[in-house]
Design a protein around this motif. Structure first.
Motif, mmCIF file in Angstrom:
data_model
loop_
_atom_site.group_PDB
_atom_site.id
_atom_site.type_symbol
_atom_site.label_atom_id
_atom_site.label_comp_id
_atom_site.label_asym_id
_atom_site.label_seq_id
_atom_site.Cartn_x
_atom_site.Cartn_y
_atom_site.Cartn_z
ATOM 1 N N TYR A 278 0.921 -1.127 -0.009
ATOM 2 C CA TYR A 278 -0.091 0.044 0.046
ATOM 3 C C TYR A 278 0.860 1.269 -0.060
ATOM 4 O O TYR A 278 0.748 2.165 0.811
ATOM 5 C CB TYR A 278 -1.065 -0.039 1.137
ATOM 6 C CG TYR A 278 -2.017 -1.121 1.202
ATOM 7 C CD1 TYR A 278 -2.571 -1.549 -0.107
ATOM 8 C CD2 TYR A 278 -2.029 -1.892 2.261
ATOM 9 C CE1 TYR A 278 -3.148 -2.870 0.057
ATOM 10 C CE2 TYR A 278 -2.820 -2.978 2.369
ATOM 11 C CZ TYR A 278 -3.364 -3.612 1.154
ATOM 12 O OH TYR A 278 -4.291 -4.723 1.061
ATOM 13 N N TRP A 304 -4.602 -0.732 6.278
ATOM 14 C CA TRP A 304 -3.306 -1.189 6.811
ATOM 15 C C TRP A 304 -3.434 -1.961 8.054
ATOM 16 O O TRP A 304 -2.711 -2.891 8.083
ATOM 17 C CB TRP A 304 -2.276 0.239 7.019
ATOM 18 C CG TRP A 304 -1.010 -0.201 7.383
ATOM 19 C CD1 TRP A 304 -0.433 -0.571 8.586
ATOM 20 C CD2 TRP A 304 0.076 -0.189 6.566
ATOM 21 N NE1 TRP A 304 0.891 -0.881 8.436
ATOM 22 C CE2 TRP A 304 1.458 -0.627 7.310
ATOM 23 C CE3 TRP A 304 0.396 0.307 5.295
ATOM 24 C CZ2 TRP A 304 2.615 -0.796 6.750
ATOM 25 C CZ3 TRP A 304 1.846 0.231 4.683
ATOM 26 C CH2 TRP A 304 2.804 -0.125 5.510
ATOM 27 N N HIS A 308 -1.841 -5.669 8.546
ATOM 28 C CA HIS A 308 -1.126 -6.152 9.536
ATOM 29 C C HIS A 308 -1.968 -7.033 10.551
ATOM 30 O O HIS A 308 -1.163 -8.225 10.668
ATOM 31 C CB HIS A 308 -0.887 -4.803 10.272
ATOM 32 C CG HIS A 308 -0.046 -5.061 11.557
ATOM 33 N ND1 HIS A 308 -0.641 -5.463 12.573
ATOM 34 C CD2 HIS A 308 1.468 -5.069 11.673
ATOM 35 C CE1 HIS A 308 0.532 -5.701 13.599
ATOM 36 N NE2 HIS A 308 1.661 -5.348 13.089
ATOM 37 N N TRP A 324 6.451 1.209 5.571
ATOM 38 C CA TRP A 324 5.534 2.475 5.002
ATOM 39 C C TRP A 324 6.089 3.598 4.187
ATOM 40 O O TRP A 324 7.160 3.955 4.654
ATOM 41 C CB TRP A 324 4.654 3.123 6.119
ATOM 42 C CG TRP A 324 3.762 4.130 5.877
ATOM 43 C CD1 TRP A 324 2.559 3.886 5.422
ATOM 44 C CD2 TRP A 324 3.819 5.510 6.121
ATOM 45 N NE1 TRP A 324 1.872 5.131 5.339
ATOM 46 C CE2 TRP A 324 2.638 6.097 5.645
ATOM 47 C CE3 TRP A 324 4.783 6.356 6.311
ATOM 48 C CZ2 TRP A 324 2.507 7.729 5.680
ATOM 49 C CZ3 TRP A 324 4.684 7.848 6.506
ATOM 50 C CH2 TRP A 324 3.453 8.214 6.031
ATOM 51 N N PRO A 342 -0.225 4.718 9.674
ATOM 52 C CA PRO A 342 -0.957 3.974 10.267
ATOM 53 C C PRO A 342 -0.625 3.927 11.848
ATOM 54 O O PRO A 342 -1.360 3.429 12.575
ATOM 55 C CB PRO A 342 -0.449 2.655 9.656
ATOM 56 C CG PRO A 342 -0.051 2.901 8.390
ATOM 57 C CD PRO A 342 0.861 4.217 8.563
#
Length: 462
Positions: A278, A304, A308, A324, A342
């Protein structure tokens, strides 16, 4: 990607320093300020993180903290491998014709005599066909895995190349490749060969994931783009993707299960993975990008966290280091990414995909990459150049790593030696590539590397 300091060897004392509590980069104008170090223990995010993943993260965090303390440090030099293009796109790169997997991993050695210390491959965007083959067991080359479909073999190669960089090539058979590093591709009837790298631990590995939009019938690059997804015409679609119980959410989990199937095999072999999903989420409105890009930041953060929690919680994958990486926030293609972050509980490393400036034309005329390097400081994580067309050290910018000591720097695919836009000689000259790989400021890879700048076997010790 839009598809399209000098130090001593890390020895016992330095390794111990990697595991001490960590501390902001001490810029000259704030030398009196005590630096804020980054955490060095991956268990701060994942209490069950594997020992190998913890060692890799501690190494990178240690490099970051050396930089923040104002000490001389080094950068792991990396190379992205667009394996699906190497295998199936005869027009790709500086050689016309089908290429062996890891062509651009090998190309670095052809130019410099050395190998990258980091290799990133892509488990997306898919095969340009229907379905994922989710839930099928390893080995991929056996009849249980539908690898005889055209273009499915690149996923096998991506996984096995990752194992080979971490553990060495050639190696004992552990999957679809035999001990000589070759296998038969049942779809094409050809022999596929992985590049040798000395037969022992040769670096660290990562995966990006250009995920086609959830629910896409065809799994291919065009389905990763926002303009081709339901998001282009349905403002509520992205919200349904992260809403438990919706059809779109079930399709999301199906895609993530495909990713997890491959990562689980690597976990079983003890291979830690820098996972970078992402990415480029901060694409400015109206600039296109992937289906997850330019969306509501709160909904993106939820996406996200679902990813995870599914990989770590539901699938029990503790070999992962989460990366990220927004676009460079130049105000034109990329916007300020802070709202998309996130949170520290879900991210281990922060980076940037930098296509906004070049060594000869830095953004706003400032020091090349410095604006992105400084901007990522606020997240208190190790900082990496996640994607760049350029090697860090060139005739135009010979001091990049002294001014901005990134922990890791990855060159994107064929850009190493070929310009994928103009179809000409790449943005890097051979002299630039050699200057980078022969610099004492970088950590290269390879079990037989005579530079002797890092012992990759140290990451394998129990």
């Amino acid at each position: 990607m839009r598809m399209r300091g000098r130090v001593q060897l890390i020895g016992a004392g330095a390794c111990a320093a990697l595991l001490t509590p960590l501390t902001l980069w001490a810029w000259p104008e704030a030398a009196e300020r005590r630096p804020t170090l980054v955490p060095t223990d991956l268990r701060d995010r994942d209490p069950q993180a594997t020992a190998a993943a913890r060692r890799v993260y501690a190494m990178l965090a240690g490099l970051e903290n050396d930089a923040r303390r104002g000490r001389s440090t080094r950068t792991v030099i990396g190379q992205h491998v667009e394996l699906q293009n190497e295998r199936y796109n005869a027009q790709y790169g500086d050689y016309r014709g089908v290429k062996q997997p890891g062509y651009y991993y090998r190309k670095v050695r052809d130019i410099t005599g050395r190998l990258p210390g980091f290799v990133e491959v892509d488990l997306g965007p898919g095969y340009g066909g229907q379905g994922w083959g989710v839930g099928e067991p390893r080995s991929y080359s056996r009849s249980a895995w539908p690898s005889c479909r055209p273009h499915w073999g690149y996923a096998e190669d991506a996984v096995d190349l990752a194992v080979g960089v971490w553990a060495g090539l050639p190696r004992e058979a552990d999957g679809s490749y035999n001990p000589t590093g070759t296998r038969e591709d049942c779809a094409s009837g050809t022999t596929v060969s992985l590049p040798h790298n000395g037969g022992g631990p040769a670096g660290i590995v990562g995966f990006s994931f250009h995920q086609p939009y959830p629910g896409s019938e065809v799994k291919g690059y065009q389905q990763t783009m926002r303009r081709n997804s339901p998001a282009a015409n349905d403002s509520g679609w992205f919200g349904r993707v992260v809403t438990q119980g919706s059809d779109e959410h079930r399709e999301l989990l199906l895609d993530l299960s495909y990713l997890a199937d491959h990562l689980q095999y690597l976990a079983g072999l003890g291979v830690p993975v820098l996972l970078r999903p992402y990415h480029e989420m901060n694409t400015a409105p109206g600039k296109g990008g992937f289906w997850w890009a330019g969306q509501d930041p709160g909904t993106y953060r939820k996406l996200w966290r679902i990813m995870h929690d599914y990989l770590v919680g539901s699938r029990g994958l503790h070999n992962l280091i989460f990366v990220w990486s927004p676009n460079s926030w130049d105000g034109t293609y990329g916007q300020e990414p802070r709202d998309y972050y996130p949170g520290s509980r879900y991210v281990d490393i922060v980076g940037v995909d930098d296509y906004s400036d070049t060594p000869s034309r830095p953004f706003r005329g400032e020091t090349w990459t410095e604006v992105w390097y400084r901007g990522l400081e606020q997240y208190h994580k190790p900082r990496i150049m996640a994607e760049s067309f350029h090697v860090p050290l060139s005739a135009a910018q010979p001091r990049t790593l002294s001014a901005t000591p990134w922990v890791l720097w990855t060159v994107w695919g064929q850009a190493l030696s070929y310009d994928n836009v103009s179809g000409t000689r790449g943005k890097n000259t051979n002299a630039d590539v050699k200057r980078t790989y022969r610099s004492p400021l970088v950590i290269t890879g390879g079990a037989d590397d005579q530079q002797g700048n890092f012992d990759w076997r140290s990451l394998h010790k129990t």
